[in-house]
Design a protein around this motif. Structure first.
Motif, PDB file in Angstrom:
ATOM      1  N   GLU A   1       0.810  -1.215   0.000  1.00  0.00           N
ATOM      2  CA  GLU A   1       0.000   0.000   0.000  1.00  0.00           C
ATOM      3  C   GLU A   1       0.845   1.267   0.000  1.00  0.00           C
ATOM      4  N   PHE A   2       1.983   1.248   0.694  1.00  0.00           N
ATOM      5  CA  PHE A   2       2.773   2.479   0.762  1.00  0.00           C
ATOM      6  C   PHE A   2       3.417   2.819  -0.580  1.00  0.00           C
ATOM      7  N   ILE A   3       3.645   1.800  -1.415  1.00  0.00           N
ATOM      8  CA  ILE A   3       4.154   2.075  -2.765  1.00  0.00           C
ATOM      9  C   ILE A   3       3.043   2.699  -3.614  1.00  0.00           C
ATOM     10  N   GLU A   4       1.825   2.153  -3.498  1.00  0.00           N
ATOM     11  CA  GLU A   4       0.698   2.733  -4.220  1.00  0.00           C
ATOM     12  C   GLU A   4       0.431   4.166  -3.759  1.00  0.00           C
ATOM     13  N   ALA A   5       0.596   4.413  -2.447  1.00  0.00           N
ATOM     14  CA  ALA A   5       0.402   5.772  -1.939  1.00  0.00           C
ATOM     15  C   ALA A   5       1.463   6.720  -2.488  1.00  0.00           C
ATOM     16  N   ALA A   6       2.703   6.233  -2.600  1.00  0.00           N
ATOM     17  CA  ALA A   6       3.769   7.072  -3.148  1.00  0.00           C
ATOM     18  C   ALA A   6       3.493   7.414  -4.607  1.00  0.00           C
ATOM     19  N   ARG A   7       3.001   6.438  -5.372  1.00  0.00           N
ATOM     20  CA  ARG A   7       2.652   6.725  -6.762  1.00  0.00           C
ATOM     21  C   ARG A   7       1.497   7.722  -6.830  1.00  0.00           C
ATOM     22  N   ALA A   8       0.542   7.598  -5.897  1.00  0.00           N
ATOM     23  CA  ALA A   8      -0.632   8.480  -5.919  1.00  0.00           C
ATOM     24  C   ALA A   8      -0.269   9.936  -5.678  1.00  0.00           C
ATOM     25  N   VAL A   9       0.771  10.178  -4.869  1.00  0.00           N
ATOM     26  CA  VAL A   9       1.168  11.567  -4.593  1.00  0.00           C
ATOM     27  C   VAL A   9       2.173  12.087  -5.613  1.00  0.00           C
ATOM     28  N   GLY A  10       2.432  11.312  -6.654  1.00  0.00           N
ATOM     29  CA  GLY A  10       3.264  11.799  -7.749  1.00  0.00           C
ATOM     30  C   GLY A  10       4.728  11.435  -7.680  1.00  0.00           C
ATOM     31  N   ALA A  11       5.117  10.488  -6.815  1.00  0.00           N
ATOM     32  CA  ALA A  11       6.520  10.084  -6.743  1.00  0.00           C
ATOM     33  C   ALA A  11       6.919   9.327  -8.005  1.00  0.00           C
ATOM     34  N   GLY A  12       8.091   9.674  -8.546  1.00  0.00           N
ATOM     35  CA  GLY A  12       8.570   9.030  -9.761  1.00  0.00           C
ATOM     36  C   GLY A  12       9.199   7.683  -9.479  1.00  0.00           C
ATOM     37  N   PRO A  13       9.491   6.922 -10.537  1.00  0.00           N
ATOM     38  CA  PRO A  13      10.072   5.580 -10.351  1.00  0.00           C
ATOM     39  C   PRO A  13      11.389   5.595  -9.575  1.00  0.00           C
ATOM     40  N   TRP A  14      12.276   6.556  -9.893  1.00  0.00           N
ATOM     41  CA  TRP A  14      13.562   6.601  -9.213  1.00  0.00           C
ATOM     42  C   TRP A  14      13.399   6.905  -7.731  1.00  0.00           C
ATOM     43  N   ARG A  15      12.480   7.824  -7.403  1.00  0.00           N
ATOM     44  CA  ARG A  15      12.238   8.148  -5.996  1.00  0.00           C
ATOM     45  C   ARG A  15      11.673   6.942  -5.242  1.00  0.00           C
ATOM     46  N   ILE A  16      10.771   6.216  -5.877  1.00  0.00           N
ATOM     47  CA  ILE A  16      10.212   5.024  -5.234  1.00  0.00           C
ATOM     48  C   ILE A  16      11.293   3.974  -5.007  1.00  0.00           C
ATOM     49  N   LEU A  17      12.150   3.780  -6.022  1.00  0.00           N
ATOM     50  CA  LEU A  17      13.215   2.796  -5.894  1.00  0.00           C
ATOM     51  C   LEU A  17      14.181   3.155  -4.773  1.00  0.00           C
ATOM     52  N   LEU A  18      14.650   4.396  -4.790  1.00  0.00           N
ATOM     53  CA  LEU A  18      15.695   4.797  -3.849  1.00  0.00           C
ATOM     54  C   LEU A  18      15.170   5.009  -2.436  1.00  0.00           C
ATOM     55  N   THR A  19      13.932   5.447  -2.310  1.00  0.00           N
ATOM     56  CA  THR A  19      13.402   5.815  -1.001  1.00  0.00           C
ATOM     57  C   THR A  19      12.601   4.700  -0.346  1.00  0.00           C
ATOM     58  N   HIS A  20      11.867   3.923  -1.131  1.00  0.00           N
ATOM     59  CA  HIS A  20      10.920   2.982  -0.547  1.00  0.00           C
ATOM     60  C   HIS A  20      11.281   1.510  -0.750  1.00  0.00           C
ATOM     61  N   ILE A  21      12.012   1.183  -1.810  1.00  0.00           N
ATOM     62  CA  ILE A  21      12.278  -0.230  -2.097  1.00  0.00           C
ATOM     63  C   ILE A  21      13.681  -0.644  -1.659  1.00  0.00           C
ATOM     64  N   LEU A  22      14.702   0.093  -2.100  1.00  0.00           N
ATOM     65  CA  LEU A  22      16.069  -0.297  -1.768  1.00  0.00           C
ATOM     66  C   LEU A  22      16.328  -0.366  -0.261  1.00  0.00           C
ATOM     67  N   PRO A  23      15.819   0.574   0.565  1.00  0.00           N
ATOM     68  CA  PRO A  23      16.053   0.426   2.022  1.00  0.00           C
ATOM     69  C   PRO A  23      15.520  -0.873   2.595  1.00  0.00           C
ATOM     70  N   HIS A  24      14.435  -1.411   2.028  1.00  0.00           N
ATOM     71  CA  HIS A  24      13.906  -2.683   2.512  1.00  0.00           C
ATOM     72  C   HIS A  24      14.764  -3.872   2.071  1.00  0.00           C
ATOM     73  N   LEU A  25      15.607  -3.670   1.058  1.00  0.00           N
ATOM     74  CA  LEU A  25      16.451  -4.757   0.566  1.00  0.00           C
ATOM     75  C   LEU A  25      17.820  -4.789   1.240  1.00  0.00           C
ATOM     76  N   VAL A  26      18.163  -3.733   1.992  1.00  0.00           N
ATOM     77  CA  VAL A  26      19.485  -3.669   2.625  1.00  0.00           C
ATOM     78  C   VAL A  26      19.737  -4.854   3.560  1.00  0.00           C
ATOM     79  N   PRO A  27      18.793  -5.235   4.446  1.00  0.00           N
ATOM     80  CA  PRO A  27      19.064  -6.416   5.292  1.00  0.00           C
ATOM     81  C   PRO A  27      19.358  -7.677   4.489  1.00  0.00           C
ATOM     82  N   THR A  28      18.601  -7.896   3.408  1.00  0.00           N
ATOM     83  CA  THR A  28      18.855  -9.068   2.568  1.00  0.00           C
ATOM     84  C   THR A  28      20.246  -9.005   1.955  1.00  0.00           C
ATOM     85  N   MET A  29      20.642  -7.823   1.486  1.00  0.00           N
ATOM     86  CA  MET A  29      21.969  -7.671   0.884  1.00  0.00           C
ATOM     87  C   MET A  29      23.059  -7.910   1.914  1.00  0.00           C
TER      88      MET A  29
END
Length: 280
Positions: A169-197
């Motif tokens: 839902e938070f990704i859909e909310a970010a898209r709804a407020v106009g966040a671009g693909p790069w902002r979503i990747l860098l701000t919302h997705i990559l931080p969640h992948l850091v523990p796995t990395m």
């Protein structure tokens, strides 16, 4: 993650072994009793056999009369450098491809994942041997070869996690407020992948060290006279029956380092996994 992580006996053992190996690699010129390639005239028996461990050569000598302890200390630098560099490159490459495939999807994502499946179908060791045979073996070429065969697992993991995150839902909310693909990747997705990395980066070093040792043992890894734990075993394997220390000590070093990184990776995974918090 704090004190409970450090107090675990397995974690402490892994930390001690890894730190000792890192210090040995960094301080090799000062810790090694002799230069790694120095051949001693009295380093062999009268029959030309390696000397067993004694007060002068603590771990004995090899088939050329060189101090085995010195070669092991310098070999730690080679094995650890390849392990860290190769696994770091594999984690970065696999994460990049997995994130692109999971976030972009479409024909590009499908092509990336089908290529990943194709790479996973080949045995990693056979593929590494083939690549090492094509290129001229050296320290950096071996690191590159190992990275090229080790990225597929992390790519599959990050693809699965990115695909799941993209539906949250938070990704859909970010898209709804106009966040671009790069902002979503860098701000919302990559931080969640850091523990796995981090976890995969730690666990993968053990696999990388073992693969480097295997390639060197098979003669397609780091070339002599540069010492690595794998090629030390390769050089001295013919003396296994009469001088077993030449195989035992480098083999024990490989085993201990791989075990230490595996223990650290397991502890790090348990500490970063929310489902494991509060459990013993």
């Amino acid at each position: 993650m704090g004190s409970s992580f450090v107090r675990r006996p397995s974690t402490l053992f892994g930390l001690v072994v890894v730190l000792a190996t890192v210090l040995a690699a960094l301080l090799a010129p000062h810790l090694a009793p002799y230069p790694p390639d120095e051949q001693f005239f009295d380093g062999l028996t009268l029959e030309g056999a390696p000397l067993p461990p004694d007060a002068r050569f603590w771990l004995g000598t090899d088939l050329l009369g060189r101090d085995l302890l010195s070669r092991l200390i310098w070999g730690a630098r080679t094995s650890l450098l390849i392990g860290v560099v190769a696994n770091g490159a594999a984690v970065l490459l696999g994460t990049m491809l997995g994130v692109i495939a999971g976030f972009v999807r479409g024909w590009l994502g499908a092509a990336i994942m089908r290529f990943t499946d194709l790479m996973m179908a080949f045995p990693a060791l056979l593929l590494a041997i083939a690549l090492a045979a094509i290129f001229r073996p050296s320290l950096w070429i071996v690191a590159l070869v190992i990275a090229l065969v080790n990225w597929v697992q992390i790519a599959r993991i990050t693809y699965t996690e990115t695909t799941a995150l993209s539906e949250r839902e938070f990704i859909e909310a970010a898209r709804a407020v106009g966040a671009g693909p790069w902002r979503i990747l860098l701000t919302h997705i990559l931080p969640h992948l850091v523990p796995t990395m981090l976890v995969w980066g730690t666990l993968g070093i053990a696999t990388t060290v073992l693969l480097e040792a295997t390639l060197s043992y098979l003669g397609v890894g780091v070339r002599p006279p540069t010492p690595s734990w794998g090629n030390i075993i390769f050089e001295n394997q013919t003396w296994f029956a009469t001088a077993p220390w030449l195989v035992f000590f480098p083999g024990a070093a490989i085993l201990l380092l791989a075990l230490a990184f595996n223990l650290l990776g397991d502890s790090l995974r348990d500490a970063l996994d929310p489902t494991q918090r509060g459990r013993e």
